[in-house]
Design an enzyme around this catalytic site. Structure first.
Site, mmCIF file in Angstrom:
data_model
loop_
_atom_site.group_PDB
_atom_site.id
_atom_site.type_symbol
_atom_site.label_atom_id
_atom_site.label_comp_id
_atom_site.label_asym_id
_atom_site.label_seq_id
_atom_site.Cartn_x
_atom_site.Cartn_y
_atom_site.Cartn_z
ATOM 1 N N HIS A 87 0.841 -1.198 0.000
ATOM 2 C CA HIS A 87 0.000 0.000 0.000
ATOM 3 C C HIS A 87 0.874 1.245 0.000
ATOM 4 O O HIS A 87 2.061 1.202 0.319
ATOM 5 C CB HIS A 87 -0.932 0.022 1.221
ATOM 6 C CG HIS A 87 -0.227 0.176 2.525
ATOM 7 N ND1 HIS A 87 0.506 -0.850 3.111
ATOM 8 C CD2 HIS A 87 -0.108 1.236 3.376
ATOM 9 C CE1 HIS A 87 1.017 -0.435 4.249
ATOM 10 N NE2 HIS A 87 0.678 0.842 4.437
ATOM 11 N N ASP A 124 0.467 5.100 1.741
ATOM 12 C CA ASP A 124 -0.319 5.588 2.873
ATOM 13 C C ASP A 124 -1.437 6.544 2.460
ATOM 14 O O ASP A 124 -1.215 7.532 1.739
ATOM 15 C CB ASP A 124 0.592 6.295 3.886
ATOM 16 C CG ASP A 124 1.466 5.323 4.657
ATOM 17 O OD1 ASP A 124 1.081 4.149 4.789
ATOM 18 O OD2 ASP A 124 2.540 5.750 5.132
ATOM 19 N N HIS A 150 4.715 0.249 0.174
ATOM 20 C CA HIS A 150 5.466 -0.523 1.166
ATOM 21 C C HIS A 150 4.616 -1.647 1.744
ATOM 22 O O HIS A 150 3.392 -1.683 1.585
ATOM 23 C CB HIS A 150 6.004 0.371 2.282
ATOM 24 C CG HIS A 150 4.973 1.183 3.005
ATOM 25 N ND1 HIS A 150 4.424 2.330 2.491
ATOM 26 C CD2 HIS A 150 4.387 1.013 4.215
ATOM 27 C CE1 HIS A 150 3.545 2.832 3.345
ATOM 28 N NE2 HIS A 150 3.504 2.038 4.390
ATOM 29 N N ARG A 181 4.199 6.415 13.768
ATOM 30 C CA ARG A 181 4.371 7.082 12.480
ATOM 31 C C ARG A 181 3.857 8.506 12.543
ATOM 32 O O ARG A 181 2.797 8.768 13.115
ATOM 33 C CB ARG A 181 3.612 6.317 11.384
ATOM 34 C CG ARG A 181 3.894 6.802 9.965
ATOM 35 C CD ARG A 181 2.953 6.152 8.976
ATOM 36 N NE ARG A 181 1.644 6.788 8.977
ATOM 37 C CZ ARG A 181 0.563 6.280 8.389
ATOM 38 N NH1 ARG A 181 0.634 5.095 7.791
ATOM 39 N NH2 ARG A 181 -0.587 6.930 8.423
#
Length: 300
Positions: A109, A111, A266, A280
């Site tokens: 995916h 983000d 990623h 994150r």
């Protein structure tokens, strides 16, 4: 090796980093960087390096959430941690990925592409790691686009894809958040209306093109049959994740990893049984622009 990464011309000087490249096109470790002590020229050079290498790994960063957020804020505008997810007792800017609470990312995916303005970049650090497993891999969407055959590149340049966060977060938003998510781009998220993005995105800083579709959030390609959409997306996904387009990182405590969300996808391995806890912080992005210019993110 030591490389000079040119900061913006207004700074009128270069900054030297010890750069260890991870692959010919994707990824680099920057040695000797202390994010808690970098000056403005170094911050500008890190931004330039991020555009160039797409994934940056900084080792031995002894920082907490406050320092994590502060460093990200020096790189750009920081968003709420996530449009939908409630990460609990952490700062608003932090998205907590905790394997003890279903915080897995074991699908390729990019983000938050289910919002009109996905993040420009992400900055991730581990707090708890399993003894083995839990590596993260990144795919180079620019190299993937460049290595498509010319006819497929021409086709991809014309296509628009729909990205939908409902499969991943729709039930959570409705049932666990009562239809009231977080503030994203100045508005509180109350539903996850599918959005349209170009299949090929032009990077706003480098001008390079990349494949901007991902299995996590892309639902279909507009204007073609379901079978054609599935076939095209399968071709793009298989090409994007070819081994020559990938780098893989084995985490250790003290790591801080930055990636350009506009030119990568990623995947986090789910091959562990012990707890894995990551924090994150993301940088605000812009409206994706394709070869035919900006497109309206919502259909009437």
């Amino acid at each position: 090796m030591t490389a000079i990464i040119t900061a913006p011309a207004a700074l009128n000087r270069g900054v030297e980093f010890d750069v260890e490249r991870l692959g010919p096109n994707l990824g680099a470790r920057l040695h000797g960087v202390d994010v808690a002590a970098v000056d403005d020229a170094q911050v500008a050079a890190i931004r330039a390096a991020l555009t160039e290498f797409k994934v940056l790994i900084l080792r031995d960063q002894a920082i907490d959430d406050a320092a994590h957020i502060d460093f990200a804020r020096r790189l750009g505008d920081v968003t709420f941690g996530h449009p939908v997810w409630d990460s609990g007792d952490v700062p608003d800017e932090v998205y907590e990925l905790d394997s003890a609470d279903g915080g897995f990312a074991d699908v390729w995916h990019t983000d938050v592409t289910f919002m009109p303005r996905p993040p420009a970049a992400s900055v991730l650090r581990p707090l708890i790691l399993p003894d083995t497993g839990g590596d993260t891999s990144w795919a180079d969407a620019e190299a993937a686009y460049a290595s498509l055959s010319a006819p497929l590149r021409r086709l991809a340049d014309q296509l628009v894809a729909v990205h939908d966060g409902n499969r991943e977060f729709g039930y959570y938003l409705r049932q666990r958040r009562g239809g009231s998510g977080n503030v994203w781009d100045g508005e509180q998220v109350r539903d996850l209306r599918p959005v349209r993005h170009p299949v090929v995105r032009i990077h706003p800083e480098s001008g390079r093109r990349s494949l901007f579709v991902n299995p996590g959030f892309t639902s279909h390609i507009e204007g073609v049959s379901d079978a054609e959409s599935r076939g095209l997306l399968d071709i793009f996904y298989a090409h994007l994740t070819k081994p020559e387009h990938l780098v893989r990182h084995r985490w250790r405590l003290g790591d801080l990893v930055l990636w350009d969300n506009r030119s990568t996808a990623h995947y986090a391995n789910r091959d562990y049984t012990q707890r894995r806890l990551m924090h994150r912080v993301t940088l605000r992005g812009d409206l994706p622009v394709g070869p035919n210019g900006p497109i309206e993110p919502y259909l009437d």
